[in-house]
Design an enzyme around this catalytic site. Structure first.
Site, mmCIF file in Angstrom:
data_model
loop_
_atom_site.group_PDB
_atom_site.id
_atom_site.type_symbol
_atom_site.label_atom_id
_atom_site.label_comp_id
_atom_site.label_asym_id
_atom_site.label_seq_id
_atom_site.Cartn_x
_atom_site.Cartn_y
_atom_site.Cartn_z
ATOM 1 N N ASP A 161 -11.887 -19.456 53.969
ATOM 2 C CA ASP A 161 -13.250 -19.879 53.597
ATOM 3 C C ASP A 161 -13.365 -21.392 53.444
ATOM 4 O O ASP A 161 -14.243 -21.885 52.734
ATOM 5 C CB ASP A 161 -13.712 -19.208 52.288
ATOM 6 C CG ASP A 161 -13.563 -17.702 52.309
ATOM 7 O OD1 ASP A 161 -14.026 -17.091 53.285
ATOM 8 O OD2 ASP A 161 -12.966 -17.144 51.367
ATOM 9 N N ALA B 57 -18.839 -15.015 54.162
ATOM 10 C CA ALA B 57 -19.665 -14.848 55.358
ATOM 11 C C ALA B 57 -19.580 -13.424 55.902
ATOM 12 O O ALA B 57 -20.501 -12.942 56.549
ATOM 13 C CB ALA B 57 -19.217 -15.841 56.434
ATOM 14 N N HIS C 25 -16.645 -16.906 60.561
ATOM 15 C CA HIS C 25 -16.727 -18.332 60.845
ATOM 16 C C HIS C 25 -18.182 -18.695 61.135
ATOM 17 O O HIS C 25 -18.781 -18.176 62.069
ATOM 18 C CB HIS C 25 -15.829 -18.706 62.026
ATOM 19 C CG HIS C 25 -14.377 -18.697 61.670
ATOM 20 N ND1 HIS C 25 -13.376 -18.999 62.563
ATOM 21 C CD2 HIS C 25 -13.753 -18.437 60.501
ATOM 22 C CE1 HIS C 25 -12.200 -18.917 61.950
ATOM 23 N NE2 HIS C 25 -12.417 -18.572 60.706
ATOM 24 N N GLN D 94 -8.642 -16.969 58.288
ATOM 25 C CA GLN D 94 -8.263 -17.005 56.882
ATOM 26 C C GLN D 94 -7.485 -18.284 56.549
ATOM 27 O O GLN D 94 -7.801 -19.338 57.065
ATOM 28 C CB GLN D 94 -7.483 -15.730 56.496
ATOM 29 C CG GLN D 94 -8.370 -14.512 56.365
ATOM 30 C CD GLN D 94 -8.280 -13.577 57.545
ATOM 31 O OE1 GLN D 94 -7.508 -13.760 58.469
ATOM 32 N NE2 GLN D 94 -9.110 -12.564 57.558
ATOM 33 N N THR E 150 -11.765 -5.928 52.887
ATOM 34 C CA THR E 150 -13.153 -5.974 53.344
ATOM 35 C C THR E 150 -13.626 -4.617 53.848
ATOM 36 O O THR E 150 -14.796 -4.456 54.196
ATOM 37 C CB THR E 150 -13.318 -6.987 54.481
ATOM 38 O OG1 THR E 150 -12.471 -6.602 55.569
ATOM 39 C CG2 THR E 150 -12.969 -8.388 54.016
#
Length: 417
Positions: free
Chosen positions: A13, A295, A41, A221, A128
């Site tokens: 991030d 994101a 991204h 990452q 996630t």
């Protein structure tokens, strides 16, 4: 530079997508070498925001092309969504993307497994739930599907039936997906990719092309989430460091530079150790100013002061030769800025963690530096000089806003002060 790798120096991030997009206009190829749709991204082009999870961060307005390497696990449905968004503004852009035939595919049952496994853990990892871990697990246990399988109907059907037979036994019939449904799903994705005119090539066939052109390698990452050397088990399932370029047939010795992207502070999303975390009102203030929400998932990120031991660790692990600093403008107006210069571990002060285990035991040792009004303030220059002195890595570029063009070299910043 002919070959540049850009990786995250922290817990991801850091703004790599924007940084890659900034450099992409100077490179013919932008190559994603690892990760999956768990990495978001964000790029801006002519005032419009694009959030890609799989597509390499090419410059839509020039000739650059994107390559998705064999180290990735690719969710074809997500990839098609991203391509269609880009096609609306840049008709024909899909033909500028190439996928390695050796890349693994994230299947519908991988997402089901991700949720099931996370729900069964005593202490959830904080995935996630995009199916990344189960897809990489299947890759290692030899139960996965590679991209080339979807072009052989008979082989694909047989493999899916064999894999599902095993999974159905493991999960006692709790999976909603079945071999027939997944087979039809993959045939549909294949047809959509064909209509979009996406290219399929192996890194072997692309080897001469890459070595006779300029290549920008885009990491996913950050180093501290790397499967081998991150804060295990609170990591991703892929390589997050420059050595991941090996999946595209390159050696790190072939790279001209490895730039690590870092924020002027530190963030992490999900569970796991975070030595410099700022609790309470101040942390919430910085998170709000920095819009610190993932994101991919929208999850709030925890915020901490800049962590120099972690950066030194990242430098060694990933062979960083330069830094790009982002979000310094978020700290504009702070009277003082804290920086972690060392860890106290079992009564000993360490400048560099010996292993990822040290992060879970570390007590941060801080120095306080004067804040800055804006990034043209001399105190920001001193802040960067402090980072360079303490890590031994030069900061080459500064990002001072979300737009692609809101970047400059450190030399330009000094000249304009």
């Amino acid at each position: 530079m002919k070959r540049l790798a850009i990786v995250g120096s922290q817990w991801g991030d850091e703004g790599k997508g924007k940084v890659v997009n900034y450099f992409s206009e100077k490179f013919e190829w932008v190559v994603r070498f690892s990760g999956g749709a768990n990495a978001g991204h964000t790029i801006y082009y002519k005032g419009k925001k694009y959030v890609n999870h799989l597509l390499p961060s090419i410059n839509p307005g020039n000739y650059s092309k994107g390559f998705l390497g064999a180290g990735m696990v690719i969710d074809l449905e997500q990839l098609i969504k991203e391509l269609k968004v880009m096609e609306e503004d840049f008709p024909g852009i899909s033909n500028r993307f190439y996928i390695d035939l050796e890349a693994f595919i994230v299947l519908p049952w991988h997402k089901e497994e991700d949720e099931l496994l996370e729900s069964m853990r005593r202490e959830p990892i904080g995935t996630t739930k995009r199916g990344i871990g189960p897809a990489y697990t299947d890759k290692v246990s030899r139960e996965g599907i590679k991209l080339y399988h979807i072009f052989d109907d008979k082989l694909l059907k047989q493999r899916l039936e064999d894999i599902f037979y095993l999974k159905n036994n493991i999960y006692s019939g709790r999976l909603k997906s079945n071999a027939k449904d997944v087979y039809n799903y993959l045939l549909k994705q294949r047809e959509e990719l064909k209509n979009l005119k996406v290219n399929y090539e192996s890194a072997i066939d692309m080897s001469k092309v890459f070595r006779n052109s300029t290549v920008l390698f885009e990491g996913a990452q950050g180093v501290l989430l790397d499967l081998d050397f991150g804060t295990y088990p609170f990591v991703t399932s892929a390589a997050c460091m420059a050595h991941g370029v090996s999946s595209v047939g390159f050696s790190t010795f072939e790279l001209d530079e490895v730039y690590g992207v870092l924020k002027a502070y530190t963030t992490r999303v999900g569970s796991g150790p975070f030595p410099t975390e700022i609790k309470g009102e101040l942390g919430e203030k910085i998170a709000k100013l920095g819009n610190e929400f993932g994101a991919t998932t929208g999850r709030a990120r925890s915020v901490g002061w800049l962590d120099l031991p972690a950066l030194r660790y990242a430098k060694i692990r990933s062979g960083l030769t330069g830094f790009v600093i982002t979000k310094a403008d978020i700290l504009n107006g702070f009277d003082e800025i804290k920086v972690c210069t060392g860890y106290e571990i079992n009564g000993e002060i360490k400048e560099i963690p010996s292993s990822s285990y040290d992060f879970s035991k570390a007590k941060p040792v801080y120095e306080t530096l004067p804040g800055w009004k804006d990034t043209n303030d001399v105190n920001f220059l001193k802040y960067m000089a402090f980072i360079e002195e303490k890590t031994g890595v030069k900061i080459h570029y500064i990002s001072y806003g979300p737009k692609t063009e809101e970047m400059c070299s450190k030399n330009d910043l000094i000249m304009n002060m």
